[in-house]
Design a protein around this motif. Sequence first.
Motif, mmCIF file in Angstrom:
data_model
loop_
_atom_site.group_PDB
_atom_site.id
_atom_site.type_symbol
_atom_site.label_atom_id
_atom_site.label_comp_id
_atom_site.label_asym_id
_atom_site.label_seq_id
_atom_site.Cartn_x
_atom_site.Cartn_y
_atom_site.Cartn_z
ATOM 1 N N ASP A 53 3.963 3.722 16.003
ATOM 2 C CA ASP A 53 5.054 3.781 15.042
ATOM 3 C C ASP A 53 4.549 3.241 13.700
ATOM 4 O O ASP A 53 3.475 2.643 13.617
ATOM 5 N N PHE A 54 5.340 3.427 12.659
ATOM 6 C CA PHE A 54 5.019 2.821 11.369
ATOM 7 C C PHE A 54 5.432 1.353 11.463
ATOM 8 O O PHE A 54 6.533 0.961 11.080
ATOM 9 N N ASP A 55 4.539 0.562 12.028
ATOM 10 C CA ASP A 55 4.872 -0.807 12.400
ATOM 11 C C ASP A 55 3.680 -1.706 12.099
ATOM 12 O O ASP A 55 2.544 -1.411 12.511
ATOM 13 N N VAL A 101 4.320 -7.376 6.507
ATOM 14 C CA VAL A 101 3.390 -7.087 5.421
ATOM 15 C C VAL A 101 1.973 -7.390 5.897
ATOM 16 O O VAL A 101 1.700 -8.492 6.375
ATOM 17 N N VAL A 102 1.093 -6.396 5.791
ATOM 18 C CA VAL A 102 -0.293 -6.535 6.241
ATOM 19 C C VAL A 102 -1.210 -6.379 5.038
ATOM 20 O O VAL A 102 -1.042 -5.459 4.222
ATOM 21 N N SER A 103 -2.185 -7.277 4.937
ATOM 22 C CA SER A 103 -3.132 -7.228 3.820
ATOM 23 C C SER A 103 -4.536 -7.510 4.324
ATOM 24 O O SER A 103 -4.729 -8.339 5.221
ATOM 25 N N PHE A 104 -5.497 -6.795 3.776
ATOM 26 C CA PHE A 104 -6.898 -7.075 4.087
ATOM 27 C C PHE A 104 -7.722 -6.838 2.827
ATOM 28 O O PHE A 104 -7.324 -6.102 1.923
ATOM 29 N N SER A 105 -8.862 -7.511 2.762
ATOM 30 C CA SER A 105 -9.765 -7.315 1.633
ATOM 31 C C SER A 105 -11.077 -6.744 2.118
ATOM 32 O O SER A 105 -11.489 -6.957 3.264
ATOM 33 N N ARG A 106 -11.720 -6.007 1.245
ATOM 34 C CA ARG A 106 -13.023 -5.414 1.512
ATOM 35 C C ARG A 106 -14.050 -6.055 0.585
ATOM 36 O O ARG A 106 -13.688 -6.574 -0.480
ATOM 37 N N PRO A 107 -15.321 -6.039 0.952
ATOM 38 C CA PRO A 107 -16.339 -6.596 0.065
ATOM 39 C C PRO A 107 -16.256 -5.990 -1.337
ATOM 40 O O PRO A 107 -16.014 -4.798 -1.501
ATOM 41 N N GLY A 108 -16.425 -6.845 -2.338
ATOM 42 C CA GLY A 108 -16.335 -6.402 -3.710
ATOM 43 C C GLY A 108 -14.984 -6.683 -4.347
ATOM 44 O O GLY A 108 -14.749 -6.305 -5.490
ATOM 45 N N GLY A 109 -14.093 -7.334 -3.607
ATOM 46 C CA GLY A 109 -12.818 -7.730 -4.189
ATOM 47 C C GLY A 109 -11.713 -6.704 -4.095
ATOM 48 O O GLY A 109 -10.661 -6.841 -4.724
ATOM 49 N N TRP A 110 -11.922 -5.630 -3.308
ATOM 50 C CA TRP A 110 -10.924 -4.590 -3.107
ATOM 51 C C TRP A 110 -9.938 -5.065 -2.044
ATOM 52 O O TRP A 110 -10.331 -5.451 -0.952
ATOM 53 N N PHE A 157 5.233 -2.728 5.523
ATOM 54 C CA PHE A 157 5.792 -1.876 6.568
ATOM 55 C C PHE A 157 7.306 -2.043 6.685
ATOM 56 O O PHE A 157 7.961 -1.259 7.363
ATOM 57 N N GLY A 158 7.842 -3.073 6.058
ATOM 58 C CA GLY A 158 9.274 -3.314 6.109
ATOM 59 C C GLY A 158 10.017 -2.551 5.034
ATOM 60 O O GLY A 158 9.451 -1.712 4.321
ATOM 61 N N THR A 159 11.309 -2.869 4.922
ATOM 62 C CA THR A 159 12.148 -2.192 3.932
ATOM 63 C C THR A 159 12.479 -3.071 2.731
ATOM 64 O O THR A 159 12.901 -2.559 1.690
ATOM 65 N N GLU A 160 12.279 -4.370 2.853
ATOM 66 C CA GLU A 160 12.553 -5.281 1.740
ATOM 67 C C GLU A 160 11.319 -5.434 0.868
ATOM 68 O O GLU A 160 10.192 -5.483 1.377
ATOM 69 N N PRO A 161 11.490 -5.513 -0.458
ATOM 70 C CA PRO A 161 10.332 -5.681 -1.353
ATOM 71 C C PRO A 161 9.552 -6.950 -1.030
ATOM 72 O O PRO A 161 10.093 -7.920 -0.489
ATOM 73 N N PRO A 208 6.039 4.289 -6.754
ATOM 74 C CA PRO A 208 6.263 3.491 -7.970
ATOM 75 C C PRO A 208 6.398 2.006 -7.657
ATOM 76 O O PRO A 208 6.983 1.616 -6.635
ATOM 77 N N LEU A 209 5.847 1.162 -8.523
ATOM 78 C CA LEU A 209 5.962 -0.283 -8.397
ATOM 79 C C LEU A 209 6.955 -0.806 -9.431
ATOM 80 O O LEU A 209 7.172 -0.182 -10.474
ATOM 81 N N ALA A 210 7.530 -1.936 -9.123
ATOM 82 C CA ALA A 210 8.449 -2.598 -10.052
ATOM 83 C C ALA A 210 7.855 -3.949 -10.412
ATOM 84 O O ALA A 210 8.073 -4.947 -9.722
ATOM 85 N N GLY A 211 7.023 -3.975 -11.443
ATOM 86 C CA GLY A 211 6.386 -5.225 -11.839
ATOM 87 C C GLY A 211 5.422 -5.711 -10.774
ATOM 88 O O GLY A 211 4.559 -4.965 -10.306
ATOM 89 N N ASP A 212 5.579 -6.975 -10.387
ATOM 90 C CA ASP A 212 4.682 -7.569 -9.395
ATOM 91 C C ASP A 212 5.298 -7.538 -8.010
ATOM 92 O O ASP A 212 5.026 -8.400 -7.174
ATOM 93 N N VAL A 213 6.115 -6.527 -7.733
ATOM 94 C CA VAL A 213 6.792 -6.388 -6.447
ATOM 95 C C VAL A 213 6.363 -5.084 -5.782
ATOM 96 O O VAL A 213 6.296 -4.037 -6.426
ATOM 97 N N LEU A 214 6.038 -5.171 -4.486
ATOM 98 C CA LEU A 214 5.692 -3.997 -3.700
ATOM 99 C C LEU A 214 6.929 -3.539 -2.933
ATOM 100 O O LEU A 214 7.456 -4.275 -2.099
ATOM 101 N N PRO A 215 7.433 -2.334 -3.198
ATOM 102 C CA PRO A 215 8.630 -1.869 -2.492
ATOM 103 C C PRO A 215 8.375 -1.750 -0.994
ATOM 104 O O PRO A 215 7.229 -1.791 -0.516
ATOM 105 N N GLY A 216 9.465 -1.586 -0.256
ATOM 106 C CA GLY A 216 9.333 -1.358 1.172
ATOM 107 C C GLY A 216 8.633 -0.041 1.463
ATOM 108 O O GLY A 216 8.676 0.898 0.661
ATOM 109 N N GLU A 217 7.917 0.007 2.591
ATOM 110 C CA GLU A 217 7.252 1.214 3.071
ATOM 111 C C GLU A 217 6.320 1.780 2.000
ATOM 112 O O GLU A 217 6.401 2.934 1.594
#
Length: 560
Positions: free
Chosen positions: A304-306, A510-519, A525-529, A543-552
């Motif tokens: 699932d998208f989870d 919310v899942v985050s990972f970094s790759r070598p080189g600072g990427w 995965f949720g619905t709340e920003p 589309p982004l709203a400033g420094d906020v990541l929308p849901g999904e």
Amino acid sequence: MTTAAPSVHARALSDTPDWWRQAVVYQVYPRSFADTNGDGLGDIPGVTSRVAYLAELGVDAIWLSPFYPSDLADGGYDVADYRDVDPRLGTLADMDELIAQLHAHGIRVVVDIVPNHTSDKHVWFQEAVAAGRGSAARERYIFREGTGPDGSEPPTDWVSVFGGLGWERVADGQWYFHNFDVSQPDLNWSNPEVRADFVKTLRFWSDRGVDGFRIDVAHMLTKDLTEPLPSRAELEAMPIDGTHPLLDRDDVHEVYAEWRAVFNSYDPPRTAVAEAWVHPSRVPLYASAESLGQAFNFDLLEADFDAGQFRRIVADNLALAARSGSSTTWVLSNHDVVRHATRYGLPDAERGTDGRPTLKHGNEWLLSGGQSPTLHAERGERRARAAALFVLGLPGSAYLYQGEELGLHEVADIPDAERQDPTFFRSPGVDMGRDGCRVPLPWTSSGSAFGFGRGGAHLPQPEWFETYAADVQDGDPASTLSLYRRALALRHGLQTEERLEWMDTDRADVVSFSRPGGWTVVTNFGTEPAALPAGEVLLSSGPLAGDVLPGEATVWMRRA
């Protein structure tokens, strides 16, 4: 043969033997890609006509699904001749031209090899039927006497993958085994002639410039059919641990060791990727450098998208890749499953205690003709874009399926009379088959078959294809096609070492990972920003709203 000058989007063909480890590979289902002769079937010149499109998309390689002579009993996976092109799709000269054009644009070529079975129209099987009992020709396949007083009952009660009995009787009373359709008799991989002929096939295509091979049902070739044969119930109770009579046997890697010697005799070595539906602990056997070298990871096809499922799948498969020394593969859609834009727009799959789906994801929706449950198409597309950026940010190779870069949904409402997949006909009312993801692509919003070809399309295209056509999306910076083009262009500059580091977030969804080189990749995965970390935004799935990541949604960043 003449090779046209490469387009402005062409890249030099990579000369590194490890090109495949982090490649983006685009699967072409030739009969549904582009048709140049107006017969309603896509063809090899059709693929050639779209090489510039593939180069602009930014893929490193294409994987061609079967283009060999075939009766199309199983979408081309019933092969009548492994060293030729179906005349409805073109010629060997057309294939040579396609390879040359792709190479001129910096794109490598992977072809499908179908070694478990042939078509019943293959010259070997025709010889076997004519030659009769005890012949050398029958030893290339799996023939057995029937049971009962007159041999009129099948040797066992085994069933085929497509439903129905797994044995078929020939005129002289013997039976042959077919794991798939009745027109796809299984080969006998204990026969040295079978093994030698496939080595010949691998060299035939490698000598023509093919760079790699996708091995169909790589876990099913070798079999132990020592009498007495087990019943279906006994077979299903046996562990699949390398000793099962039909599946994932250890001795299949003797075949692949011989193939590996062939691959390594070329410069650069030819690559291979296994389609092996096996227990995760067995995947490294296929992905090892002594065997095929890489294996498909299908876990995301069932997810699932989870957030929890995605993170677990990534961690597990990177660990498996480390065990084999290979790189892993990431697949969201292919020619066998409901497209992921649709899967993500449907309710989550029902799951058993082991976490695996208890229903084929999306099949209940197909059974209803796309009416129930309700498809939230926009949500599915939003999630599909987010999942694509997540996957393209991972170490390893990514396999794209034609049309996903257009955001295509599954086509559900194909009339029964126009369906082609044997799964549908052998399992009526149970499995709708795979036709819905194989509908010919929409290249233009108008014209015959949406630009697929002047003679219509072999599967019916829905009216809504008009808004998804490539020419509509071309130049639209908000389109899914533009997103894929930007992502693949960025990925070429960002990909370095095959590793990642998980980053802490304050939310489970919310899942985050970094790759070598600072990427850094962040997916909500949720619905709340969710708040974004400090840094430069490189690309976002919406589309982004400033420094906020929308849901999904997913964002690629360079961390501050």
